[in-house]
Scaffold this motif. Sequence first.
Motif, PDB file in Angstrom:
ATOM      1  N   LEU A  19       0.864  -1.298   0.044  1.00  0.00           N
ATOM      2  CA  LEU A  19       0.244   0.043   0.159  1.00  0.00           C
ATOM      3  C   LEU A  19       1.062   1.201   0.069  1.00  0.00           C
ATOM      4  O   LEU A  19       2.060   1.187   0.506  1.00  0.00           O
ATOM      5  CB  LEU A  19      -0.802  -0.127   1.212  1.00  0.00           C
ATOM      6  CG  LEU A  19      -1.997  -1.061   1.461  1.00  0.00           C
ATOM      7  CD1 LEU A  19      -2.389  -1.033   2.561  1.00  0.00           C
ATOM      8  CD2 LEU A  19      -3.105  -0.981   0.242  1.00  0.00           C
ATOM      9  N   GLU A  20       0.231   2.542  -0.316  1.00  0.00           N
ATOM     10  CA  GLU A  20       0.995   3.676  -0.227  1.00  0.00           C
ATOM     11  C   GLU A  20       1.079   3.878   1.515  1.00  0.00           C
ATOM     12  O   GLU A  20       0.036   3.664   2.012  1.00  0.00           O
ATOM     13  CB  GLU A  20       0.339   4.841  -0.822  1.00  0.00           C
ATOM     14  CG  GLU A  20       0.373   4.546  -2.522  1.00  0.00           C
ATOM     15  CD  GLU A  20       1.752   4.552  -3.035  1.00  0.00           C
ATOM     16  OE1 GLU A  20       2.500   5.299  -2.669  1.00  0.00           O
ATOM     17  OE2 GLU A  20       2.230   3.622  -3.802  1.00  0.00           O
ATOM     18  N   VAL A  21       1.903   4.806   1.761  1.00  0.00           N
ATOM     19  CA  VAL A  21       2.168   5.082   3.151  1.00  0.00           C
ATOM     20  C   VAL A  21       0.852   5.929   3.764  1.00  0.00           C
ATOM     21  O   VAL A  21       0.052   5.454   4.644  1.00  0.00           O
ATOM     22  CB  VAL A  21       3.385   5.836   3.510  1.00  0.00           C
ATOM     23  CG1 VAL A  21       3.306   6.446   4.739  1.00  0.00           C
ATOM     24  CG2 VAL A  21       4.612   5.021   3.318  1.00  0.00           C
ATOM     25  N   GLU A  22       0.289   6.754   2.812  1.00  0.00           N
ATOM     26  CA  GLU A  22      -0.913   7.677   3.149  1.00  0.00           C
ATOM     27  C   GLU A  22      -2.231   6.745   3.347  1.00  0.00           C
ATOM     28  O   GLU A  22      -3.118   6.914   3.798  1.00  0.00           O
ATOM     29  CB  GLU A  22      -1.021   8.718   2.228  1.00  0.00           C
ATOM     30  CG  GLU A  22      -1.123   8.314   0.837  1.00  0.00           C
ATOM     31  CD  GLU A  22       0.347   8.211   0.244  1.00  0.00           C
ATOM     32  OE1 GLU A  22       0.348   8.022  -0.932  1.00  0.00           O
ATOM     33  OE2 GLU A  22       1.170   8.390   0.812  1.00  0.00           O
ATOM     34  N   ASP A  23      -2.100   5.518   2.964  1.00  0.00           N
ATOM     35  CA  ASP A  23      -3.222   4.214   2.808  1.00  0.00           C
ATOM     36  C   ASP A  23      -3.237   3.799   4.192  1.00  0.00           C
ATOM     37  O   ASP A  23      -4.245   3.050   4.322  1.00  0.00           O
ATOM     38  CB  ASP A  23      -3.306   3.668   1.792  1.00  0.00           C
ATOM     39  CG  ASP A  23      -3.781   4.448   0.603  1.00  0.00           C
ATOM     40  OD1 ASP A  23      -4.290   5.372   0.441  1.00  0.00           O
ATOM     41  OD2 ASP A  23      -3.199   3.759  -0.650  1.00  0.00           O
ATOM     42  N   VAL A  24      -2.091   3.705   5.000  1.00  0.00           N
ATOM     43  CA  VAL A  24      -2.235   3.169   6.117  1.00  0.00           C
ATOM     44  C   VAL A  24      -2.661   3.967   7.453  1.00  0.00           C
ATOM     45  O   VAL A  24      -1.856   4.694   7.743  1.00  0.00           O
ATOM     46  CB  VAL A  24      -0.753   2.534   6.545  1.00  0.00           C
ATOM     47  CG1 VAL A  24      -0.554   1.841   7.904  1.00  0.00           C
ATOM     48  CG2 VAL A  24      -0.198   1.789   5.261  1.00  0.00           C
ATOM     49  N   LYS A  25      -3.905   3.535   7.912  1.00  0.00           N
ATOM     50  CA  LYS A  25      -4.094   4.502   9.095  1.00  0.00           C
ATOM     51  C   LYS A  25      -4.102   4.007  10.365  1.00  0.00           C
ATOM     52  O   LYS A  25      -4.006   2.662  10.386  1.00  0.00           O
ATOM     53  CB  LYS A  25      -5.847   4.367   8.789  1.00  0.00           C
ATOM     54  CG  LYS A  25      -6.374   5.046   7.335  1.00  0.00           C
ATOM     55  CD  LYS A  25      -5.947   6.339   6.977  1.00  0.00           C
ATOM     56  CE  LYS A  25      -6.198   6.931   5.720  1.00  0.00           C
ATOM     57  NZ  LYS A  25      -5.482   7.873   5.309  1.00  0.00           N
ATOM     58  N   MET A  26      -3.894   4.621  11.467  1.00  0.00           N
ATOM     59  CA  MET A  26      -3.511   4.268  12.710  1.00  0.00           C
ATOM     60  C   MET A  26      -4.559   3.199  13.224  1.00  0.00           C
ATOM     61  O   MET A  26      -4.053   2.320  14.056  1.00  0.00           O
ATOM     62  CB  MET A  26      -3.368   5.505  13.646  1.00  0.00           C
ATOM     63  CG  MET A  26      -1.964   6.157  13.001  1.00  0.00           C
ATOM     64  SD  MET A  26      -0.342   5.456  13.367  1.00  0.00           S
ATOM     65  CE  MET A  26      -0.212   5.496  14.921  1.00  0.00           C
ATOM     66  N   ASP A  27      -5.731   3.455  12.911  1.00  0.00           N
ATOM     67  CA  ASP A  27      -6.733   2.491  13.807  1.00  0.00           C
ATOM     68  C   ASP A  27      -7.175   1.329  12.987  1.00  0.00           C
ATOM     69  O   ASP A  27      -7.591   0.377  13.372  1.00  0.00           O
ATOM     70  CB  ASP A  27      -8.139   3.517  13.902  1.00  0.00           C
ATOM     71  CG  ASP A  27      -8.764   3.795  12.432  1.00  0.00           C
ATOM     72  OD1 ASP A  27      -7.993   3.822  11.545  1.00  0.00           O
ATOM     73  OD2 ASP A  27     -10.014   4.225  12.617  1.00  0.00           O
ATOM     74  N   ALA A  28      -6.144   1.092  11.996  1.00  0.00           N
ATOM     75  CA  ALA A  28      -6.682  -0.130  10.945  1.00  0.00           C
ATOM     76  C   ALA A  28      -5.836  -1.368  11.730  1.00  0.00           C
ATOM     77  O   ALA A  28      -4.796  -1.129  12.298  1.00  0.00           O
ATOM     78  CB  ALA A  28      -5.995   0.153   9.617  1.00  0.00           C
ATOM     79  N   SER A  29      -6.414  -2.637  11.691  1.00  0.00           N
ATOM     80  CA  SER A  29      -5.816  -3.760  12.149  1.00  0.00           C
ATOM     81  C   SER A  29      -4.901  -4.128  10.937  1.00  0.00           C
ATOM     82  O   SER A  29      -5.110  -3.783   9.656  1.00  0.00           O
ATOM     83  CB  SER A  29      -6.752  -4.708  12.399  1.00  0.00           C
ATOM     84  OG  SER A  29      -7.236  -5.336  11.316  1.00  0.00           O
ATOM     85  N   LEU A  30      -3.719  -5.142  11.005  1.00  0.00           N
ATOM     86  CA  LEU A  30      -2.752  -5.328  10.175  1.00  0.00           C
ATOM     87  C   LEU A  30      -3.856  -6.403   9.230  1.00  0.00           C
ATOM     88  O   LEU A  30      -3.654  -6.315   8.031  1.00  0.00           O
ATOM     89  CB  LEU A  30      -1.814  -6.085  10.742  1.00  0.00           C
ATOM     90  CG  LEU A  30      -0.904  -5.500  11.647  1.00  0.00           C
ATOM     91  CD1 LEU A  30       0.021  -6.209  12.063  1.00  0.00           C
ATOM     92  CD2 LEU A  30      -0.472  -4.099  10.864  1.00  0.00           C
ATOM     93  N   ASN A  31      -4.568  -7.159   9.659  1.00  0.00           N
ATOM     94  CA  ASN A  31      -5.527  -7.975   8.965  1.00  0.00           C
ATOM     95  C   ASN A  31      -6.413  -6.907   7.929  1.00  0.00           C
ATOM     96  O   ASN A  31      -6.553  -7.293   6.545  1.00  0.00           O
ATOM     97  CB  ASN A  31      -6.347  -8.914   9.706  1.00  0.00           C
ATOM     98  CG  ASN A  31      -7.186  -9.695   9.041  1.00  0.00           C
ATOM     99  OD1 ASN A  31      -6.520 -10.554   8.389  1.00  0.00           O
ATOM    100  ND2 ASN A  31      -8.376  -9.994   9.427  1.00  0.00           N
TER     101      ASN A  31
END
Length: 88
Positions: A19-31
Amino acid sequence: MAKSVKDQVIAIIAEQAVLEVEDVKMDASLNDLGIDSLGLVESIFAIEEAFDISVPFNANDPKASDFDISSVASVVGAVEGLVADQKA
């Protein structure tokens, strides 16, 4: 200027999730990000290498470890704690 621990961890997770870094949200689980058990292990190895730390994680029983992988924020917090402990 050096990247923060948070930025480095997010970059590692983004790479594993393709993914792009900006698509990784802090509240997202790794799953949620599409990281399976193999991707999780690879992420842990990448984090250990990037920060020269040992992550207390048991891939056979993730819930039994002291390393919280429930969300991106919890992984960042755990790595920040391990890095701080190493410097102490």
